[in-house]
Motif scaffolding. Sequence first.
Motif, PDB file in Angstrom:
ATOM      1  N   ARG A  51     -16.076   7.035   1.555  1.00  0.00           N
ATOM      2  CA  ARG A  51     -16.994   7.867   0.626  1.00  0.00           C
ATOM      3  C   ARG A  51     -16.919   9.408   1.122  1.00  0.00           C
ATOM      4  O   ARG A  51     -16.617   9.872   2.420  1.00  0.00           O
ATOM      5  N   ASN A  52     -16.784  10.151   0.094  1.00  0.00           N
ATOM      6  CA  ASN A  52     -16.290  11.646   0.177  1.00  0.00           C
ATOM      7  C   ASN A  52     -17.389  12.469  -0.420  1.00  0.00           C
ATOM      8  O   ASN A  52     -18.120  12.166  -1.338  1.00  0.00           O
ATOM      9  N   GLY A  53     -17.624  13.831   0.411  1.00  0.00           N
ATOM     10  CA  GLY A  53     -18.594  14.676  -0.255  1.00  0.00           C
ATOM     11  C   GLY A  53     -20.023  14.240  -0.403  1.00  0.00           C
ATOM     12  O   GLY A  53     -20.576  13.455   0.895  1.00  0.00           O
ATOM     13  N   HIS A  54     -20.772  14.528  -1.336  1.00  0.00           N
ATOM     14  CA  HIS A  54     -22.238  14.146  -1.512  1.00  0.00           C
ATOM     15  C   HIS A  54     -22.490  12.697  -1.340  1.00  0.00           C
ATOM     16  O   HIS A  54     -23.679  12.476  -1.217  1.00  0.00           O
ATOM     17  N   HIS A  55     -21.439  11.908  -1.743  1.00  0.00           N
ATOM     18  CA  HIS A  55     -21.709  10.489  -1.552  1.00  0.00           C
ATOM     19  C   HIS A  55     -22.078  10.021  -0.043  1.00  0.00           C
ATOM     20  O   HIS A  55     -22.403   8.811   0.062  1.00  0.00           O
ATOM     21  N   ILE A  56     -21.734  10.889   0.827  1.00  0.00           N
ATOM     22  CA  ILE A  56     -21.953  10.644   2.368  1.00  0.00           C
ATOM     23  C   ILE A  56     -23.472  10.586   2.417  1.00  0.00           C
ATOM     24  O   ILE A  56     -24.227   9.535   3.182  1.00  0.00           O
ATOM     25  N   ASP A  57     -24.010  11.611   2.194  1.00  0.00           N
ATOM     26  CA  ASP A  57     -25.487  11.952   2.616  1.00  0.00           C
ATOM     27  C   ASP A  57     -26.406  12.583   1.488  1.00  0.00           C
ATOM     28  O   ASP A  57     -27.528  12.638   1.801  1.00  0.00           O
ATOM     29  N   GLY A  58     -25.690  12.324   0.260  1.00  0.00           N
ATOM     30  CA  GLY A  58     -26.570  12.547  -0.972  1.00  0.00           C
ATOM     31  C   GLY A  58     -26.830  14.136  -1.164  1.00  0.00           C
ATOM     32  O   GLY A  58     -27.659  14.523  -2.038  1.00  0.00           O
ATOM     33  N   ASP A  59     -26.253  14.880  -0.025  1.00  0.00           N
ATOM     34  CA  ASP A  59     -26.531  16.465  -0.407  1.00  0.00           C
ATOM     35  C   ASP A  59     -25.580  17.088  -1.304  1.00  0.00           C
ATOM     36  O   ASP A  59     -24.265  17.136  -0.815  1.00  0.00           O
ATOM     37  N   LYS A  60     -25.873  17.863  -2.340  1.00  0.00           N
ATOM     38  CA  LYS A  60     -24.782  18.486  -2.979  1.00  0.00           C
ATOM     39  C   LYS A  60     -24.864  19.790  -2.645  1.00  0.00           C
ATOM     40  O   LYS A  60     -23.918  20.722  -3.336  1.00  0.00           O
ATOM     41  N   MET A  61     -25.492  20.459  -1.845  1.00  0.00           N
ATOM     42  CA  MET A  61     -25.404  21.647  -1.431  1.00  0.00           C
ATOM     43  C   MET A  61     -24.371  22.372  -0.900  1.00  0.00           C
ATOM     44  O   MET A  61     -23.844  23.260  -1.402  1.00  0.00           O
ATOM     45  N   GLU A  62     -23.637  21.675   0.106  1.00  0.00           N
ATOM     46  CA  GLU A  62     -22.508  22.055   0.632  1.00  0.00           C
ATOM     47  C   GLU A  62     -21.440  20.849   0.748  1.00  0.00           C
ATOM     48  O   GLU A  62     -21.108  20.180   1.681  1.00  0.00           O
ATOM     49  N   CYS A  63     -21.008  20.703  -0.533  1.00  0.00           N
ATOM     50  CA  CYS A  63     -20.104  19.455  -0.630  1.00  0.00           C
ATOM     51  C   CYS A  63     -18.618  19.708  -1.306  1.00  0.00           C
ATOM     52  O   CYS A  63     -18.495  21.000  -1.926  1.00  0.00           O
ATOM     53  N   TRP A  64     -17.728  18.745  -1.587  1.00  0.00           N
ATOM     54  CA  TRP A  64     -16.579  19.141  -2.235  1.00  0.00           C
ATOM     55  C   TRP A  64     -16.687  19.736  -3.621  1.00  0.00           C
ATOM     56  O   TRP A  64     -15.858  20.313  -4.271  1.00  0.00           O
ATOM     57  N   CYS A  65     -17.913  19.104  -4.391  1.00  0.00           N
ATOM     58  CA  CYS A  65     -18.091  19.358  -5.861  1.00  0.00           C
ATOM     59  C   CYS A  65     -18.242  20.831  -6.030  1.00  0.00           C
ATOM     60  O   CYS A  65     -17.743  21.457  -7.245  1.00  0.00           O
ATOM     61  N   ASN A  66     -18.888  21.485  -5.096  1.00  0.00           N
ATOM     62  CA  ASN A  66     -18.877  23.078  -5.281  1.00  0.00           C
ATOM     63  C   ASN A  66     -18.109  23.853  -4.662  1.00  0.00           C
ATOM     64  O   ASN A  66     -18.249  25.083  -4.357  1.00  0.00           O
ATOM     65  N   TYR A  67     -17.093  23.176  -3.713  1.00  0.00           N
ATOM     66  CA  TYR A  67     -16.247  24.148  -2.915  1.00  0.00           C
ATOM     67  C   TYR A  67     -15.688  25.192  -3.547  1.00  0.00           C
ATOM     68  O   TYR A  67     -15.502  26.400  -2.849  1.00  0.00           O
ATOM     69  N   GLU A  68     -14.926  24.982  -4.510  1.00  0.00           N
ATOM     70  CA  GLU A  68     -13.996  26.034  -5.219  1.00  0.00           C
ATOM     71  C   GLU A  68     -14.868  27.317  -5.689  1.00  0.00           C
ATOM     72  O   GLU A  68     -14.769  28.209  -5.572  1.00  0.00           O
ATOM     73  N   GLU A  69     -16.422  26.907  -6.115  1.00  0.00           N
ATOM     74  CA  GLU A  69     -17.368  27.766  -6.532  1.00  0.00           C
ATOM     75  C   GLU A  69     -17.548  28.681  -5.267  1.00  0.00           C
ATOM     76  O   GLU A  69     -17.466  29.935  -5.274  1.00  0.00           O
ATOM     77  N   ARG A  70     -17.691  28.093  -4.127  1.00  0.00           N
ATOM     78  CA  ARG A  70     -18.237  28.752  -3.015  1.00  0.00           C
ATOM     79  C   ARG A  70     -17.176  29.422  -2.568  1.00  0.00           C
ATOM     80  O   ARG A  70     -17.645  30.688  -1.722  1.00  0.00           O
ATOM     81  N   THR A  71     -15.756  28.720  -2.425  1.00  0.00           N
ATOM     82  CA  THR A  71     -14.973  29.550  -1.408  1.00  0.00           C
ATOM     83  C   THR A  71     -13.757  30.404  -2.344  1.00  0.00           C
ATOM     84  O   THR A  71     -13.319  31.180  -1.765  1.00  0.00           O
ATOM     85  N   GLY A  72     -13.703  30.074  -3.625  1.00  0.00           N
ATOM     86  CA  GLY A  72     -12.735  30.813  -4.297  1.00  0.00           C
ATOM     87  C   GLY A  72     -11.409  30.032  -4.214  1.00  0.00           C
ATOM     88  O   GLY A  72     -10.137  30.437  -4.555  1.00  0.00           O
ATOM     89  N   ARG A  73     -11.341  28.927  -3.492  1.00  0.00           N
ATOM     90  CA  ARG A  73     -10.009  28.152  -3.098  1.00  0.00           C
ATOM     91  C   ARG A  73     -10.122  26.958  -3.870  1.00  0.00           C
ATOM     92  O   ARG A  73     -11.172  26.227  -3.945  1.00  0.00           O
TER      93      ARG A  73
END
Length: 112
Positions: A51-73
């Motif tokens: 499991r990767n990202g929010h599938h580990i703990d159910g939290d989409k706040m700080e996961c790979w789904c929004n990484y690009e939006e949050r960091t610009g990378r």
Amino acid sequence: MSDNQVAFECPGCGEIHVLPIGPAADGHQRPVWDYNGDPVRPTFAQSVLARNGHHIDGDKMECWCNYEERTGRNSPFKCGICHSFVTDGMIQFLGDCTHALAGQTVPLPDWS
């Protein structure tokens, strides 16, 4: 691999799955998979669940789904689930996988 581990390249999620097949060299406790010892047509007992990202703990706040939006990378990972059984060199992907091979059975790719 070393430290009583084996690995295979997963054609579903594109990641390398590493499975402990014996005790850790440093003595720490860890789950261990049964392995038939055949590197050409491996069988592992228990399913393989990654499991990767929010599938580990159910939290989409700080996961790979929004990484690009949050960091610009570009994100180095994707959120997802890869769940399978490996039997006689075939990998059966279960229905809870989030990749395109969910529900299919395919040969493990050769890996050197």
